[in-house]
Design a protein around this motif. Structure first.
Motif, PDB file in Angstrom:
ATOM      1  N   GLU A 106      -2.290  -1.394  -3.621  1.00 11.96           N
ATOM      2  CA  GLU A 106      -3.115  -0.204  -3.403  1.00 11.96           C
ATOM      3  C   GLU A 106      -2.204   0.978  -3.701  1.00 11.96           C
ATOM      4  OE1 GLU A 106      -3.992   3.284  -2.136  1.00 11.96           O
ATOM      5  OE2 GLU A 106      -2.800   2.298  -0.577  1.00 11.96           O
ATOM      6  N   THR A 107      -2.586   1.851  -4.629  1.00 12.66           N
ATOM      7  CA  THR A 107      -1.643   2.854  -5.135  1.00 12.66           C
ATOM      8  C   THR A 107      -2.140   4.298  -5.028  1.00 12.66           C
ATOM      9  OG1 THR A 107      -2.538   2.565  -7.371  1.00 12.66           O
ATOM     10  CG2 THR A 107      -0.643   1.199  -6.761  1.00 12.66           C
ATOM     11  N   ALA A 108      -3.134   4.542  -4.188  1.00  8.95           N
ATOM     12  CA  ALA A 108      -3.689   5.900  -4.110  1.00  8.95           C
ATOM     13  C   ALA A 108      -3.446   6.593  -2.770  1.00  8.95           C
ATOM     14  CB  ALA A 108      -5.199   5.863  -4.388  1.00  8.95           C
ATOM     15  N   SER A 109      -3.012   5.890  -1.760  1.00 11.21           N
ATOM     16  CA  SER A 109      -2.903   6.458  -0.413  1.00 11.21           C
ATOM     17  C   SER A 109      -1.733   7.426  -0.285  1.00 11.21           C
ATOM     18  CB  SER A 109      -2.770   5.340   0.627  1.00 11.21           C
ATOM     19  OG  SER A 109      -1.679   4.502   0.320  1.00 11.21           O
ATOM     20  N   ARG A 110      -1.907   8.411   0.629  1.00 14.83           N
ATOM     21  CA  ARG A 110      -0.868   9.415   0.863  1.00 14.83           C
ATOM     22  C   ARG A 110      -0.454   9.494   2.330  1.00 14.83           C
ATOM     23  NH1 ARG A 110      -0.234  13.202  -3.229  1.00 14.83           N
ATOM     24  NH2 ARG A 110      -0.742  12.222  -5.213  1.00 14.83           N
ATOM     25  N   SER A 111      -1.051   8.669   3.184  1.00 14.11           N
ATOM     26  CA  SER A 111      -0.735   8.684   4.609  1.00 14.11           C
ATOM     27  C   SER A 111      -1.004   7.290   5.178  1.00 14.11           C
ATOM     28  CB  SER A 111      -1.596   9.719   5.341  1.00 14.11           C
ATOM     29  OG  SER A 111      -2.971   9.344   5.295  1.00 14.11           O
ATOM     30  N   THR A 112      -0.554   7.079   6.421  1.00 11.29           N
ATOM     31  CA  THR A 112      -0.787   5.781   7.053  1.00 11.29           C
ATOM     32  C   THR A 112      -2.278   5.513   7.212  1.00 11.29           C
ATOM     33  OG1 THR A 112       1.301   5.942   8.271  1.00 11.29           O
ATOM     34  CG2 THR A 112      -0.311   4.368   9.088  1.00 11.29           C
ATOM     35  N   PRO A 115       3.907   5.085  -8.169  1.00 10.15           N
ATOM     36  CA  PRO A 115       3.349   4.772  -6.856  1.00 10.15           C
ATOM     37  C   PRO A 115       4.182   3.747  -6.098  1.00 10.15           C
ATOM     38  CG  PRO A 115       1.635   4.745  -8.535  1.00 10.15           C
ATOM     39  CD  PRO A 115       2.943   4.816  -9.262  1.00 10.15           C
ATOM     40  N   GLU A 116       4.245   3.914  -4.783  1.00  8.34           N
ATOM     41  CA  GLU A 116       4.995   2.976  -3.947  1.00  8.34           C
ATOM     42  C   GLU A 116       4.409   1.567  -4.039  1.00  8.34           C
ATOM     43  OE1 GLU A 116       4.629   4.800  -0.136  1.00  8.34           O
ATOM     44  OE2 GLU A 116       5.737   6.590  -0.740  1.00  8.34           O
ATOM     45  N   SER A 160       0.823  -1.214   0.000  1.00  4.44           N
ATOM     46  CA  SER A 160       0.000   0.000   0.000  1.00  4.44           C
ATOM     47  C   SER A 160       0.854   1.260   0.000  1.00  4.44           C
ATOM     48  CB  SER A 160      -0.924  -0.011   1.224  1.00  4.44           C
ATOM     49  OG  SER A 160      -1.661   1.173   1.315  1.00  4.44           O
ATOM     50  N   GLY A 161       0.624   2.106  -0.992  1.00  6.11           N
ATOM     51  CA  GLY A 161       1.338   3.385  -1.030  1.00  6.11           C
ATOM     52  C   GLY A 161       1.103   4.098  -2.339  1.00  6.11           C
ATOM     53  N   GLY A 162       0.769   5.377  -2.277  1.00  5.19           N
ATOM     54  CA  GLY A 162       0.565   6.168  -3.480  1.00  5.19           C
ATOM     55  C   GLY A 162       1.854   6.770  -3.990  1.00  5.19           C
ATOM     56  N   GLN A 163       1.731   7.713  -4.884  1.00  3.12           N
ATOM     57  CA  GLN A 163       2.893   8.339  -5.511  1.00  3.12           C
ATOM     58  C   GLN A 163       3.143   9.704  -4.897  1.00  3.12           C
ATOM     59  OE1 GLN A 163       2.702   8.466  -9.782  1.00  3.12           O
ATOM     60  NE2 GLN A 163       4.488   9.790  -9.998  1.00  3.12           N
ATOM     61  N   GLY A 164       4.320   9.858  -4.283  1.00  3.46           N
ATOM     62  CA  GLY A 164       4.689  11.142  -3.712  1.00  3.46           C
ATOM     63  C   GLY A 164       5.131  12.125  -4.774  1.00  3.46           C
ATOM     64  N   SER A 184      -6.667   0.138   1.764  1.00  2.00           N
ATOM     65  CA  SER A 184      -6.309  -1.285   1.672  1.00  2.00           C
ATOM     66  C   SER A 184      -7.480  -2.170   2.091  1.00  2.00           C
ATOM     67  CB  SER A 184      -5.085  -1.582   2.543  1.00  2.00           C
ATOM     68  OG  SER A 184      -3.938  -0.948   2.033  1.00  2.00           O
ATOM     69  N   ARG A 185      -8.272  -1.695   3.036  1.00  2.00           N
ATOM     70  CA  ARG A 185      -9.463  -2.455   3.440  1.00  2.00           C
ATOM     71  C   ARG A 185     -10.448  -2.554   2.276  1.00  2.00           C
ATOM     72  NH1 ARG A 185     -12.056  -0.370   8.868  1.00  2.00           N
ATOM     73  NH2 ARG A 185     -13.396  -2.169   8.467  1.00  2.00           N
TER      74      ARG A 185
END
Length: 344
Positions: free
Chosen positions: A244-250, A222-223, A212-216, A257-258
């Motif tokens: 999951e490639t859209a998130s920007r925070s924990t 994306p991460e 899980s991680g978006g693109q900074g 991710s859920r």
């Protein structure tokens, strides 16, 4: 005195046991455990002095060494801060260890300076104001030290390895990429997830892996995408990897991710993987978002740990700033009222 401290220790230990059983993902568990340990130490010390009076000399020596220990801790923190700046670059997060070391030296010096200034002034009101300021600085510093100790203590206890059932899914929290590739810090999380994935007995369904991680702003992709490539390249079945490639925070890592798990019909038991310093904050956020997921730790380079724990503690304090203000404000008022009452 011994009976009172023993009783308080038992109360906090009981609170810890009950709170821990209800939900291990709570900051107050660390507070209860720290208080139980502190009053337990006071009790043990009192018993030893009563049984063996010369032991009191060791206590006096230990108290006398406190300034030396604080200075040593300050030097260590400053040195670690310099290492962080050289190894990880200049950023506020990487400065925290250095700033903490300077605060350990600067705050006592500031308090002494304020008290001396209060003693020299002949204006009673000004004396009160300055004295209140000194006491507030001491109290707030003590509150910060106590909450950091509780946070660190429970982070270490919560992150310790323990037996767990094989989960239905594993969420791997992202962190920054280096030139679009997985760096060592993030690799340790992915390797921990792979170890859990490979632990599935032959013939059983393996956990779904959700990197899980978006693109900074400073990342070329994306991460989650880079993390998924790493997992597949190191043996994970592509069908078992859902990035999951859209998130920007924990918080977004956990929430989005859920949704991935819901779409894949994998809403059973879930483990979240992150680095050891980040475990407790991730667990607090998981609980806050309504997830029942447990959080497991992967190792972190030793030089990175002090600043990382400080950064996570600061983040938790900021996220609960209203609660912290509510806890601190009454004591500040009481300090001011006490100082004013001295001249009444």
């Amino acid at each position: 005195m011994i009976a009172i401290s023993a009783g308080i220790a038992v109360v906090f230990l009981s609170l810890f046991v009950v709170s821990r059983r209800r939900d291990a993902r709570r900051f107050r568990n660390g507070v209860f455990l720290l208080m139980a340990g502190g009053f337990g130490l006071v009790t043990a010390t009192g018993v030893l002095v009563a049984v063996f009076p010369p032991f009191a000399l060791l206590i006096v020596l230990a108290v006398a060494l406190v300034p030396v220990l604080v200075l040593a801790l300050a030097v260590f923190a400053i040195a670690n801060g310099v290492t962080m700046l050289r190894s990880e670059g200049r950023s506020l997060g990487n400065l925290l260890s250095l700033l903490a070391g300077l605060a350990l030296i600067g705050v006592p010096f500031l308090v002494v300076t304020i008290v001396v200034a209060a003693g020299r002034t002949t204006v009673p009101v000004l004396q009160d104001v300055v004295f209140v300021l000194a006491l507030v600085i001491v109290f707030v510093s003590g509150y910060a030290a106590a909450t950091f100790a509780a946070f660190t203590l429970w982070s270490l206890v919560y992150a310790r390895p323990r037996e767990r059932e094989l989960p239905d899914a594993v969420i791997v929290l992202g962190s920054g990429l280096v030139r679009g590739e997985v760096p060592p810090l993030l690799r340790s999380r992915l390797d921990r997830a792979l170890a859990i994935y490979r632990s599935a007995p032959d013939g059983t369904r393996r956990p779904l892996l959700v990197p899980s991680g978006g693109q900074g702003a400073d990342e070329p992709r994306p991460e989650g995408e880079a993390m998924a490539e790493y997992l597949v390249a190191h043996g994970a079945d592509p069908a078992d990897v859902r990035p999951e490639t859209a998130s920007r925070s924990t918080r977004e890592n956990l929430v989005l991710s859920r949704r991935v798990l819901a779409e894949a019909a994998r809403e059973g038991s879930t483990l979240v993987v992150t680095n050891d310093y980040h475990v407790l904050r991730a667990a607090l956020l998981a609980r806050d978002t309504g997830s029942s997921a447990d959080v497991v730790a992967s190792p972190t380079a030793a030089y990175y740990v002090p600043s990382a724990f400080l950064r996570e503690w600061v983040a938790v304090m900021v996220e609960h700033k209203a609660l912290n203000l509510l806890l601190v404000a009454p004591f500040v008022v009481l300090i001011a009222a006490w100082v004013v009452s001295l001249h009444a």
